[in-house]
Motif scaffolding. Structure first.
Motif, mmCIF file in Angstrom:
data_model
loop_
_atom_site.group_PDB
_atom_site.id
_atom_site.type_symbol
_atom_site.label_atom_id
_atom_site.label_comp_id
_atom_site.label_asym_id
_atom_site.label_seq_id
_atom_site.Cartn_x
_atom_site.Cartn_y
_atom_site.Cartn_z
ATOM 1 N N ASN A 96 -11.898 -2.606 -1.841
ATOM 2 C CA ASN A 96 -11.909 -1.538 -0.838
ATOM 3 C C ASN A 96 -10.864 -1.748 0.252
ATOM 4 O O ASN A 96 -10.321 -0.782 0.784
ATOM 5 C CB ASN A 96 -13.298 -1.444 -0.178
ATOM 6 N N ARG B 148 0.828 -1.209 0.000
ATOM 7 C CA ARG B 148 0.000 0.000 0.000
ATOM 8 C C ARG B 148 0.860 1.256 0.000
ATOM 9 O O ARG B 148 0.555 2.246 -0.678
ATOM 10 C CB ARG B 148 -0.927 -0.008 1.226
ATOM 11 N N TYR C 56 2.322 1.605 -3.802
ATOM 12 C CA TYR C 56 1.489 2.073 -4.914
ATOM 13 C C TYR C 56 0.779 3.384 -4.606
ATOM 14 O O TYR C 56 0.332 4.082 -5.516
ATOM 15 C CB TYR C 56 0.511 0.991 -5.390
ATOM 16 N N GLY C 57 0.673 3.768 -3.342
ATOM 17 C CA GLY C 57 0.147 5.075 -2.987
ATOM 18 C C GLY C 57 -1.219 5.358 -3.599
ATOM 19 O O GLY C 57 -2.181 4.635 -3.369
ATOM 20 N N LYS C 58 -1.292 6.411 -4.424
ATOM 21 C CA LYS C 58 -2.552 6.798 -5.048
ATOM 22 C C LYS C 58 -2.816 6.057 -6.360
ATOM 23 O O LYS C 58 -3.846 6.258 -6.995
ATOM 24 C CB LYS C 58 -2.571 8.301 -5.289
ATOM 25 N N ASP C 59 -1.881 5.227 -6.773
ATOM 26 C CA ASP C 59 -2.078 4.411 -7.969
ATOM 27 C C ASP C 59 -3.039 3.268 -7.637
ATOM 28 O O ASP C 59 -3.444 3.072 -6.489
ATOM 29 C CB ASP C 59 -0.725 3.860 -8.450
ATOM 30 N N VAL C 60 -3.413 2.493 -8.653
ATOM 31 C CA VAL C 60 -4.259 1.314 -8.466
ATOM 32 C C VAL C 60 -3.403 0.168 -7.945
ATOM 33 O O VAL C 60 -2.230 0.027 -8.315
ATOM 34 C CB VAL C 60 -4.930 0.924 -9.802
#
Length: 319
Positions: free
Chosen positions: A199, A173, A176-180
């Motif tokens: 989610n 998590r 990838y941060g704000k990526d998918v």
């Protein structure tokens, strides 16, 4: 007291044996370690424990639109009833993306660098590969429909994470941060298993012996049919038939035809115009009913005068 699950116990024993052999092979220092680990995991773990309609191989993935090839994929789970791969041997080959259900990146020891590489590979497959439609409309033409893309997952024999710090889902998590989250599941044998439900990352650590591997395999078996059924039956000819340089129709009877060319790529050919049972004179161009076989562009004639009687071309003055 619950009855002991003998099916699960037998699976657990097979998992234990396969992981032990793979971990032993991973401890060797010779150059072919990765190949030996993959061979063991395919032959001793995934192939025997997955349903028979799932093919297990290794190699590269291709799409028919651009001919783009993926990098080397450690393990490919596919359904050859959708489209067959071209295999060099029993396992190594090239796999049409429409048939690929899962890709598994195998790591002997999972670390941040290996996790980033797996993410980049999964992102490339998700972003840069197209899928042929597998359904047709009432006229027999291919139609676009909802297709579930392949699922990319990571399977590791060990991890460099230790102590009470981040778990594997938390580490990914952060990456990838704000990526998918292009990696859909992460399993480290003997330690932990996580999957992304859209989610949340759901999983567990420190269960019974190889619970996490059983959960990983169970996750694949619970979802592969949904992925597979979304693909329909794409046409294999899209991969086989060479790109057309021109086309002609051999007449089954003596009927007038017109020369047409594609507005997009310039492909030239010959068609018999169809306008219905009408008496009409067309001053201008005629458009073919079928699209260009190369680029789906419109095939048109040169401008001219075209005379039809009861739907049949009886006179033409081209140019």
């Amino acid at each position: 007291m619950a009855v002991k699950n003998q099916y699960q116990d037998l699976l657990r024993s097979k998992v234990s044996s396969a992981i032990s052999q793979a971990q032993a092979a991973a401890g060797f220092s010779h150059q072919g370690v990765k190949g030996s680990v993959l061979e063991l995991l395919i032959s001793q773990l995934f192939e025997p424990l997955l349903p028979a309609d799932i093919g297990v191989g290794t190699g590269q993935i291709i799409d028919s639109y651009s001919g783009k090839m993926s990098g080397q994929i450690d393990i490919v789970l596919y359904n050859k009833a959708i489209l067959p791969p071209i295999l060099v041997d029993d396992k190594l080959g090239v796999f049409p993306i429409e048939s690929v259900l899962y890709t598994i990146e195998v790591k002997t020891t999972l670390n941040a660098t290996e996790l980033r590489m797996a993410h980049d590979s999964a992102k490339d497959l998700a972003s840069n590969f197209g899928y042929l439609p597998g359904l047709k409309d009432e006229q027999g033409k291919e139609k676009h429909h909802s297709i579930e893309k392949l699922r990319s997952v990571v399977f590791a024999l060990n991890s460099d994470l230790s102590g009470n710090g981040l778990n594997e889902a938390e580490r990914y998590r952060v990456q990838y941060g704000k990526d998918v989250a292009h990696i859909r599941a992460i399993c480290v044998a003997g330690k932990e298993y996580w999957y992304d439900n859209g989610n949340n990352w759901v999983g567990f650590k420190d269960g019974e012996n190889f619970d996490e591997v059983l959960a990983f395999i169970g996750g694949v078996t619970n979802t592969y049919l949904t992925v597979s059924s979304s693909r329909g039956q794409p046409c294999l000819g899209n991969y086989i038939v060479p790109e057309a340089k021109g086309f002609v129709a051999t007449k089954s009877r003596d009927v007038p035809s017109v020369q047409v060319s594609c507005e997009g790529c310039g492909l030239e050919g010959e068609v018999v115009p169809e306008i219905g049972a009408m008496d009409i004179t067309v001053n201008g161009t005629l458009s073919a009913k079928d699209k260009c076989p190369n680029c789906e562009g419109t095939m048109k004639s040169v401008s001219g005068t075209y005379v039809f009687k009861k739907g049949k071309l009886v006179e033409k003055n081209e140019g």
